[in-house]
Write a protein that holds these residues in place. Structure first.
Motif, PDB file in Angstrom:
ATOM      1  N   CYS A 149     -26.147  24.042  -5.703  1.00 57.44           N
ATOM      2  CA  CYS A 149     -26.797  23.504  -4.489  1.00 57.44           C
ATOM      3  C   CYS A 149     -25.757  22.982  -3.501  1.00 57.44           C
ATOM      4  O   CYS A 149     -25.929  21.922  -2.894  1.00 57.44           O
ATOM      5  CB  CYS A 149     -27.795  22.403  -4.843  1.00 57.44           C
ATOM      6  N   ALA A 150     -24.676  23.735  -3.340  1.00 62.37           N
ATOM      7  CA  ALA A 150     -23.531  23.259  -2.556  1.00 62.37           C
ATOM      8  C   ALA A 150     -23.918  22.922  -1.118  1.00 62.37           C
ATOM      9  O   ALA A 150     -23.557  21.854  -0.601  1.00 62.37           O
ATOM     10  CB  ALA A 150     -22.424  24.312  -2.571  1.00 62.37           C
ATOM     11  N   ASN A 151     -24.627  23.826  -0.439  1.00 62.17           N
ATOM     12  CA  ASN A 151     -24.972  23.584   0.961  1.00 62.17           C
ATOM     13  C   ASN A 151     -25.829  22.343   1.122  1.00 62.17           C
ATOM     14  O   ASN A 151     -25.663  21.566   2.064  1.00 62.17           O
ATOM     15  CB  ASN A 151     -25.686  24.805   1.540  1.00 62.17           C
ATOM     16  N   GLU A 152     -26.745  22.160   0.202  1.00 62.53           N
ATOM     17  CA  GLU A 152     -27.627  20.998   0.265  1.00 62.53           C
ATOM     18  C   GLU A 152     -26.833  19.706   0.084  1.00 62.53           C
ATOM     19  O   GLU A 152     -27.005  18.742   0.848  1.00 62.53           O
ATOM     20  CB  GLU A 152     -28.697  21.118  -0.808  1.00 62.53           C
ATOM     21  N   LEU A 153     -25.972  19.668  -0.911  1.00 59.00           N
ATOM     22  CA  LEU A 153     -25.182  18.472  -1.168  1.00 59.00           C
ATOM     23  C   LEU A 153     -24.256  18.175   0.012  1.00 59.00           C
ATOM     24  O   LEU A 153     -24.136  17.013   0.439  1.00 59.00           O
ATOM     25  CB  LEU A 153     -24.357  18.641  -2.444  1.00 59.00           C
ATOM     26  N   GLN A 154     -23.599  19.198   0.542  1.00 58.13           N
ATOM     27  CA  GLN A 154     -22.700  18.979   1.677  1.00 58.13           C
ATOM     28  C   GLN A 154     -23.480  18.552   2.915  1.00 58.13           C
ATOM     29  O   GLN A 154     -23.002  17.738   3.714  1.00 58.13           O
ATOM     30  CB  GLN A 154     -21.894  20.255   1.963  1.00 58.13           C
ATOM     31  N   GLY A 155     -24.691  19.091   3.079  1.00 52.38           N
ATOM     32  CA  GLY A 155     -25.521  18.669   4.198  1.00 52.38           C
ATOM     33  C   GLY A 155     -25.923  17.208   4.092  1.00 52.38           C
ATOM     34  O   GLY A 155     -25.879  16.462   5.080  1.00 52.38           O
ATOM     35  N   TRP A 156     -26.312  16.786   2.900  1.00 52.20           N
ATOM     36  CA  TRP A 156     -26.648  15.365   2.706  1.00 52.20           C
ATOM     37  C   TRP A 156     -25.441  14.478   2.994  1.00 52.20           C
ATOM     38  O   TRP A 156     -25.566  13.413   3.608  1.00 52.20           O
ATOM     39  CB  TRP A 156     -27.116  15.136   1.263  1.00 52.20           C
ATOM     40  N   LEU A 157     -24.281  14.935   2.558  1.00 46.27           N
ATOM     41  CA  LEU A 157     -23.071  14.155   2.787  1.00 46.27           C
ATOM     42  C   LEU A 157     -22.751  14.068   4.272  1.00 46.27           C
ATOM     43  O   LEU A 157     -22.420  12.998   4.793  1.00 46.27           O
ATOM     44  CB  LEU A 157     -21.909  14.782   2.019  1.00 46.27           C
ATOM     45  N   ALA A 158     -22.879  15.196   4.979  1.00 45.91           N
ATOM     46  CA  ALA A 158     -22.565  15.215   6.406  1.00 45.91           C
ATOM     47  C   ALA A 158     -23.522  14.341   7.197  1.00 45.91           C
ATOM     48  O   ALA A 158     -23.129  13.688   8.174  1.00 45.91           O
ATOM     49  CB  ALA A 158     -22.613  16.657   6.922  1.00 45.91           C
ATOM     50  N   ARG A 159     -24.785  14.305   6.784  1.00 42.60           N
ATOM     51  CA  ARG A 159     -25.777  13.497   7.500  1.00 42.60           C
ATOM     52  C   ARG A 159     -25.783  12.040   7.055  1.00 42.60           C
ATOM     53  O   ARG A 159     -26.578  11.258   7.559  1.00 42.60           O
ATOM     54  CB  ARG A 159     -27.172  14.094   7.310  1.00 42.60           C
ATOM     55  N   GLY A 160     -24.913  11.693   6.140  1.00 44.36           N
ATOM     56  CA  GLY A 160     -24.849  10.314   5.687  1.00 44.36           C
ATOM     57  C   GLY A 160     -25.911   9.944   4.680  1.00 44.36           C
ATOM     58  O   GLY A 160     -26.028   8.781   4.297  1.00 44.36           O
ATOM     59  N   GLU A 161     -26.699  10.927   4.220  1.00 46.99           N
ATOM     60  CA  GLU A 161     -27.732  10.636   3.235  1.00 46.99           C
ATOM     61  C   GLU A 161     -27.146  10.494   1.837  1.00 46.99           C
ATOM     62  O   GLU A 161     -27.780   9.927   0.942  1.00 46.99           O
ATOM     63  CB  GLU A 161     -28.796  11.733   3.285  1.00 46.99           C
ATOM     64  N   LEU A 162     -25.960  11.041   1.659  1.00 46.71           N
ATOM     65  CA  LEU A 162     -25.124  10.763   0.498  1.00 46.71           C
ATOM     66  C   LEU A 162     -23.940   9.950   0.992  1.00 46.71           C
ATOM     67  O   LEU A 162     -23.166  10.427   1.831  1.00 46.71           O
ATOM     68  CB  LEU A 162     -24.618  12.059  -0.137  1.00 46.71           C
ATOM     69  N   ARG A 163     -23.813   8.721   0.529  1.00 43.53           N
ATOM     70  CA  ARG A 163     -22.679   7.914   0.966  1.00 43.53           C
ATOM     71  C   ARG A 163     -21.375   8.445   0.382  1.00 43.53           C
ATOM     72  O   ARG A 163     -20.340   8.454   1.051  1.00 43.53           O
ATOM     73  CB  ARG A 163     -22.929   6.465   0.529  1.00 43.53           C
ATOM     74  N   LYS A 164     -21.421   8.871  -0.877  1.00 37.96           N
ATOM     75  CA  LYS A 164     -20.227   9.398  -1.531  1.00 37.96           C
ATOM     76  C   LYS A 164     -20.612  10.589  -2.402  1.00 37.96           C
ATOM     77  O   LYS A 164     -21.669  10.575  -3.032  1.00 37.96           O
ATOM     78  CB  LYS A 164     -19.556   8.317  -2.405  1.00 37.96           C
ATOM     79  N   LEU A 165     -19.749  11.586  -2.437  1.00 34.55           N
ATOM     80  CA  LEU A 165     -19.916  12.739  -3.313  1.00 34.55           C
ATOM     81  C   LEU A 165     -18.569  13.019  -3.966  1.00 34.55           C
ATOM     82  O   LEU A 165     -17.608  13.397  -3.293  1.00 34.55           O
ATOM     83  CB  LEU A 165     -20.393  13.961  -2.525  1.00 34.55           C
ATOM     84  N   ASP A 166     -18.498  12.814  -5.283  1.00 34.64           N
ATOM     85  CA  ASP A 166     -17.265  13.066  -6.032  1.00 34.64           C
ATOM     86  C   ASP A 166     -17.538  14.162  -7.049  1.00 34.64           C
ATOM     87  O   ASP A 166     -18.534  14.120  -7.779  1.00 34.64           O
ATOM     88  CB  ASP A 166     -16.796  11.784  -6.723  1.00 34.64           C
ATOM     89  N   LEU A 167     -16.634  15.132  -7.100  1.00 32.42           N
ATOM     90  CA  LEU A 167     -16.836  16.327  -7.917  1.00 32.42           C
ATOM     91  C   LEU A 167     -15.696  16.499  -8.903  1.00 32.42           C
ATOM     92  O   LEU A 167     -14.529  16.285  -8.567  1.00 32.42           O
ATOM     93  CB  LEU A 167     -16.936  17.561  -7.009  1.00 32.42           C
ATOM     94  N   ALA A 168     -16.059  16.884 -10.119  1.00 35.77           N
ATOM     95  CA  ALA A 168     -15.066  17.152 -11.160  1.00 35.77           C
ATOM     96  C   ALA A 168     -15.251  18.596 -11.640  1.00 35.77           C
ATOM     97  O   ALA A 168     -16.321  18.942 -12.147  1.00 35.77           O
ATOM     98  CB  ALA A 168     -15.229  16.186 -12.327  1.00 35.77           C
ATOM     99  N   PHE A 169     -14.224  19.418 -11.448  1.00 34.08           N
ATOM    100  CA  PHE A 169     -14.273  20.811 -11.907  1.00 34.08           C
ATOM    101  C   PHE A 169     -13.206  20.991 -12.986  1.00 34.08           C
ATOM    102  O   PHE A 169     -12.004  20.995 -12.707  1.00 34.08           O
ATOM    103  CB  PHE A 169     -14.066  21.764 -10.738  1.00 34.08           C
ATOM    104  N   SER A 170     -13.686  21.122 -14.214  1.00 34.00           N
ATOM    105  CA  SER A 170     -12.795  21.027 -15.363  1.00 34.00           C
ATOM    106  C   SER A 170     -11.804  22.180 -15.445  1.00 34.00           C
ATOM    107  O   SER A 170     -10.706  22.025 -15.995  1.00 34.00           O
ATOM    108  CB  SER A 170     -13.618  20.967 -16.649  1.00 34.00           C
ATOM    109  N   ARG A 171     -12.144  23.353 -14.909  1.00 34.17           N
ATOM    110  CA  ARG A 171     -11.294  24.536 -15.100  1.00 34.17           C
ATOM    111  C   ARG A 171     -10.430  24.853 -13.867  1.00 34.17           C
ATOM    112  O   ARG A 171      -9.779  25.885 -13.847  1.00 34.17           O
ATOM    113  CB  ARG A 171     -12.170  25.754 -15.406  1.00 34.17           C
TER     114      ARG A 171
END
Length: 851
Positions: A760-782
C-alpha cells in the motif's frame, strides 16, 4: 490537551452556530448579485436608454422627480454612463431612518414603476445581517461571525500537516473515499480552500455587528484626518437608527446648480456616477460621493463635504490620496462581497458563501457518526442487563485476546439471565479485592494467549491478584478455559487462575471446562453445566454468528517482483449492509480447489454429480467435498457410497483474517499472503482467497468483534507497529483515525525489500504527505547486509518513543507472534521499563493482534 480542547470547542460551536452561519452564507450569496439579477428580470424598470445629451443636471432631475412624487428628495444616486435607473430616496417620516426609495430615469426624470423581487432581496439582506430579528438578531449574527474566526483558526491548527509546504496535502480531495472519510475530506479540504475567504467575511462583516470593532478599525487603519469622517459616514456600526433632527434649525436649502458645477470641475470628464446625501435640515453639511470611470471598484469613490445652501466644497477626500490602510478601511464592503477583486472576486466569494451549508452538514454528519459509534459501544454489550444488585448477583469475569472469550462471557450472562438471575459482566483487568470478596457466585471465561500466557488485558490481573493471599471461602465459581492444544502449556493461564482460586478456598461448582479452538462439543458441555447449576432446562447449543455470502470484487497484487510469496489486497462486497469497527476480524470458510476434489475422488468409484445431503441441504458430491477436509489416506473410504463418504469427512475449519478497511469505505478489504507448502501446493485458506476463488465468485464469511484491538475511547497519539500482512489491522485503525481527523499517528512497518514489498505504498506516502501520518518508519530486512527489523527502528528512536508515550500515546502491534511481536515486546521493555510497559497494558494503551 490543547488540541483536544480545541477539537471539542470546534465541533461544539460548529453544531450550534453552524446553522446560523449556513443561513448567513446562503443569504449573503443570494443578495450579492441582487442588482444584476434585478436588472435582468426588471429591465423595463431598472434599465434606461442612454441619451447623447447626457443625464439631467441634479437641479432639473430633482425638480421633475419632486413634482411627480410630491415629496422632497433626501438622497439621489445617479449612474451617468451605464444606462441604469437612478435611485431616489425621499425625506424619511419621523422616527424612520430612510424614506421611500423609487427608481427614476436620470435622462428624463420619469418615475419608474415598482421592482418585482425587491422585497425578496431585502428579506435576504435582513436575514443575512439580523436573522430578520432586529437588534437581537444582530447580536446573534455578530457572535456567530466571531465563531467563524475561531473555526478558521482552530480548523487550521487541527489539520496542520507534518509537511506543510506540500500543497497536495492541503488542497486535494480523495474522491475514492466514502462515508465518514469522504465527509471529513470535504470538511477539511474545502475548509482549506475557503479559509481565507471566511476570514475575510468575518473580519469585514464584524464592522456591521459591533461599534467597538468599527471604532477599532477606524483607529487602526484610518488616516488621521479621515478616521472620524469615515465613522460619521456610517461605514461602521453607527448606522442603526433614525437621524436626530433639531426642530429649531432653519429649513434646508440646496443650490443644485452650484453643486453640479463644482462636481464637474472636481471630477472632470471621468465622472461615472455620484451619490448626494442631504441633511434633514439647514445648517448642516451634505455629503457627496462620486466615482470615476477608472476607479478600482465601486467603493473607491472620492468623498466631498459641502454646504448644500451654496454648493461650496469644504473638504475633498480623494481615494487615490489615502494610504493603503485607509483605502482598505473605505473598501470594507467591497472586500466583504469580493468586488474589490473585480468580477472574478465576486464570483469566487459567492461560491465560498454558498459552501457554508456544506460545513454545517458535514460537521453534523461527523458528529452524528461519533454519536453512533458511542451508541454502538454501549450496544455491544448486548441486551444483557448487567446492573449490579446485592449478593445474589453473578460476577462474570472474562479475559480475551481476540474477542472470543468476551463473546462467550456475554452469552453465558444471557443464559443466566434467562434463568432469572442477575449478572454483572466485567473484564478481569477491572476486578479488585473488593469485587472478589463481595462476590458469592462467579463465572470466569478466560483465554490463554500463545504458549500459556495471560491475554494482554489480564497481565495486570495476574501480576497483582494471583499472588494475593485473600480468603475466598465464600466464593463458588465455574471456569471456562479457551486455548489451543498445539501449544505445550494448553490453557496455561486458566489453569493458574484455577489453582489460585483453589488455594484461596473458593469452591468449584464443576470441573473446569477446557475448550480447544472453540470446540463446539466443549462449549455445549459448558452450557449444560450452567443449566444444571441454575436449575434451568438444558438449552440448545449456542449458535455462532451465521456466515453470509460475500462477493470477491477485486484482487490486487501488492508486491510484484517480491522475493517472498505474493500478497494480495482483496475487495469483498456483502449482499447486505454490514458494519464493523476498526480492529475487528473476519472468519472465512475456505473451499478445496476443484482440481483437489477431482484428484481425491479418483479411485473411489464415485461420480461427482451424485446428489448427497449436507447439513440439511441437497448438494452434489463435488460441491460437498469442497467444504470437507480431504485426508491423504483414503483406504477407509474405499467401497463407501457417496453419502457415507461425506458423513465420514470432517468439515473444513475457518480461517481468521484482520480487516484492512473501515465500514465507511463501503468495501471489506483483506490483506492476504499466499502460502505454499513444502511440496509446492497452495495453503487452503490463502490459496482459496488468492487463486482458487474467481473474481465475482462467492465466499462464506462472518464478522467477529475484537474489542481488545479497538481504538481508544478518548483521542490520543497512536504508535502502530507491524510487519507483513499485519499491516491489515493497522491500516483499518489508521483509516478510522484519519476519518476522525486524528493526525498523531506513527507507523513502523517492516518487510523484505523496499522496491517490491512496501505494501500500500501510495496510500501510506499520501497519508504522510497530507500530514495524516505524523511519522512513517520502514524496516526492509533484505536491503542491506545487516538485517534491520521494526524492533531495531524502535530501539534507534527510543527517546522519541518515550516522548510519545509520555504524551499519552497508545501502542498497537499487529503481525506475527513468533519473531516480530516478541522482539517488539522485548524492545519496548528495554525502552520503557517493565513497570511502565505493564502499566500501559493495564491501562489499555498496549494492544496486540498477533498470530
Amino acid at each position: 490537551m490543547l488540541k483536544k480542547s480545541l477539537f471539542q470547542l470546534h465541533w461544539l460551536f460548529g453544531i450550534t452556530a453552524g446553522l446560523v452561519l449556513a443561513l448567513m452564507g446562503t443569504t449573503g450569496a443570494i443578495w450579492s448579485f441582487q442588482e444584476e439579477l434585478l436588472r435582468l428580470f426588471d429591465a423595463d424598470v431598472l434599465k434606461v436608454q442612454v441619451r447623447a445629451e447626457g443625464v439631467l443636471p441634479p437641479a432639473e432631475l430633482v425638480r421633475r422627480v419632486e413634482a411627480a412624487h410630491g415629496d422632497k428628495v433626501a438622497m439621489l444616486r445617479v449612474d451617468t454612463r451605464e444606462g441604469n435607473a437612478a435611485r431616489i430616496f425621499f425625506t424619511a417620516p419621523p422616527g424612520q431612518r430612510r424614506g421611500e426609495m423609487r427608481y427614476a430615469d436620470p435622462y428624463t426624470g420619469e418615475i419608474k414603476g415598482e421592482v418585482a423581487g425587491q422585497g425578496f432581496f431585502d428579506l435576504m439582506l435582513s436575514l443575512h445581517r439580523f436573522l430578520a430579528m432586529g437588534e437581537s438578531g444582530r447580536q446573534i449574527t455578530g457572535a456567530c461571525t466571531l465563531m467563524l474566526v475561531f473555526f478558521c483558526l482552530s480548523g487550521l491548527y487541527l489539520r496542520w500537516p507534518r509537511k506543510a509546504l506540500n500543497w497536495r496535502t492541503w488542497l486535494t480531495l480523495d474522491w475514492a473515499k466514502k462515508g465518514r472519510a469522504f465527509n471529513w475530506d470535504l470538511h477539511a479540504v474545502f475548509g482549506t480552500w475557503c479559509l481565507l475567504f471566511y476570514l475575510l467575511f468575518a473580519l469585514t462583516g464584524l464592522s456591521w455587528s459591533y461599534e467597538w470593532y468599527s471604532r477599532g478599525l477606524n483607529k487602526l487603519l484610518g488616516d488621521a484626518p479621515a478616521a472620524g469622517q469615515q465613522h460619521k459616514r456610517g461605514e461602521g456600526g453607527g448606522r442603526r437608527g433614525p437621524q436626530s433632527v433639531n426642530q429649531k434649525a432653519p429649513p434646508l436649502r440646496v443650490d443644485y446648480d452650484a453643486i453640479w458645477s463644482n462636481l464637474q470641475a472636481a471630477a472632470g470628464p471621468g465622472l461615472a456616477g455620484y451619490n448626494l446625501r442631504l441633511p434633514p435640515v439647514g445648517g448642516q453639511p451634505a455629503t457627496l460621493f462620486y466615482l470615476l470611470d477608472d476607479a478600482d471598484h465601486e467603493r473607491a469613490f472620492d468623498t466631498v463635504t459641502l454646504d448644500p445652501a451654496t454648493g461650496t466644497f469644504t473638504r475633498i477626500e480623494r481615494y487615490a490620496d489615502k494610504s493603503l490602510s485607509a483605502q482598505l478601511l473605505q473598501s470594507i464592503y467591497a472586500l466583504h462581497v469580493g468586488s474589490y477583486f473585480g468580477l472574478p472576486g465576486r464570483i469566487i466569494v459567492t461560491i465560498a458563501s454558498l459552501c457554508m451549508p456544506l460545513f454545517f452538514i458535514t460537521g453534523w454528519l461527523l458528529y452524528l457518526d461519533r454519536r453512533r459509534k458511542k451508541r454502538q459501544i454501549r450496544a455491544a454489550r448486548g441486551s444483557v442487563d448487567s446492573t449490579t444488585s446485592a449478593g445474589d448477583s453473578w460476577l462474570i469475569g472474562f479475559a480475551s485476546q481476540s474477542g472470543l472469550a468476551e463473546q462467550l462471557a456475554w452469552q453465558s450472562a444471557g443464559q443466566l439471565q434467562a434463568a432469572g438471575l442477575s449478572v454483572q459482566v466485567r473484564a478481569l483487568a477491572e476486578l479488585g479485592e473488593d469485587d472478589l470478596r463481595q462476590a458469592r457466585r462467579a463465572l470466569f471465561v478466560v483465554s490463554t494467549f500463545g504458549d500459556g500466557e495471560a491475554p494482554d488485558s489480564a497481565r495486570g490481573f495476574e501480576r497483582k491478584i494471583l499472588g494475593q493471599a485473600w480468603p475466598l471461602e465464600h466464593l463458588d465459581y465455574a471456569l471456562l478455559a479457551l486455548g489451543d492444544r498445539q501449544y505445550q502449556h494448553f490453557c496455561g493461564f486458566a489453569r493458574r487462575l484455577q489453582a489460585w482460586l483453589a488455594e484461596r478456598g473458593a469452591s468449584s461448582a464443576f470441573s473446569p471446562v477446557e475448550v480447544d479452538n472453540a470446540d463446539p462439543a466443549a462449549l455445549q458441555h459448558w452450557q449444560q453445566q450452567l443449566a444444571q447449576l441454575t436449575g434451568a432446562s438444558v438449552v440448545s447449543a449456542w449458535q455462532p454468528a451465521a456466515f453470509s455470502n460475500w462477493t470477491l470484487t477485486a484482487r490486487t497484487l501488492l508486491n510484484p517482483g517480491s522475493q517472498g510469496q505474493p500478497v494480495y489486497l482483496l475487495d469483498l462486497q456483502s449482499e447486505q449492509a454490514v458494519r464493523w469497527d476498526a480492529g475487528d476480524l473476519v472468519e472465512v470458510l475456505p473451499r478445496n480447489a476443484p482440481a483437489q476434489v477431482q484428484a481425491f475422488i479418483q479411485g473411489l468409484g464415485l461420480n461427482l454429480d451424485t446428489p448427497v445431503q449436507l447439513e440439511g441441504s441437497r448438494e452434489t458430491l463435488g460441491q460437498a467435498l469442497g467444504s470437507r477436509q480431504l485426508p491423504v489416506s483414503r483406504e477407509h473410504l474405499v467401497g463407501l457410497h457417496a453419502q457415507a463418504v461425506i458423513d465420514a469427512l470432517v468439515p473444513l475449519g475457518t480461517r481468521e483474517y484482520s480487516i484492512a478497511s473501515i465500514a465507511s469505505d463501503g468495501v471489506l478489504q483483506l490483506i492476504v499472503r499466499q502460502h505454499r507448502h513444502t511440496d509446492g501446493s497452495l495453503g487452503l485458506g490463502s490459496g482459496w482467497l488468492t487463486e482458487v476463488l474467481p473474481l465475482q465468485g462467492s465466499l462464506s464469511l462472518r464478522l467477529r468483534r475484537n474489542s481488545s484491538f479497538h481504538l481508544p475511547v478518548a483521542p490520543a497519539p497512536m504508535l502502530l507497529i507491524g510487519n507483513g500482512t499485519g499491516l491489515a489491522g493497522l491500516r483499518s485503525l489508521l483509516k478510522a483515525r484519519i476519518s476522525e481527523g486524528e493526525q498523531r499517528n506513527w507507523l513502523l512497518f517492516g518487510e523484505r525489500n523496499r522496491a517490491s514489498d512496501l505494501l500500500c505504498a501510495n496510500e501510506l506516502q499520501g497519508w504522510l504527505a497530507r500530514g495524516e501520518l505524523r511519522k512513517l518508519d520502514l524496516a526492509f530486512s533484505r536491503d542491506q547486509a545487516e538485517k534491520v527489523y521494526v524492533q531495531d527502528l524502535l530501539l534507534a528512536q527510543a527517546d522519541e518513543v518515550r516522548r510519545w508515550v509520555a504524551d499519552g500515546a497508545c501502542i498497537y502491534v499487529c503481525g506475527s507472534l513468533q519473531g516480530m511481536a516478541a522482539a517488539v515486546d522485548a524492545a519496548l521493555r528495554g525502552i520503557l521499563g517493565e513497570a511502565m510497559l505493564q502499566q500501559l497494558v493495564e491501562d489499555g494503551r498496549y494492544r496486540r493482534d498477533v498470530y
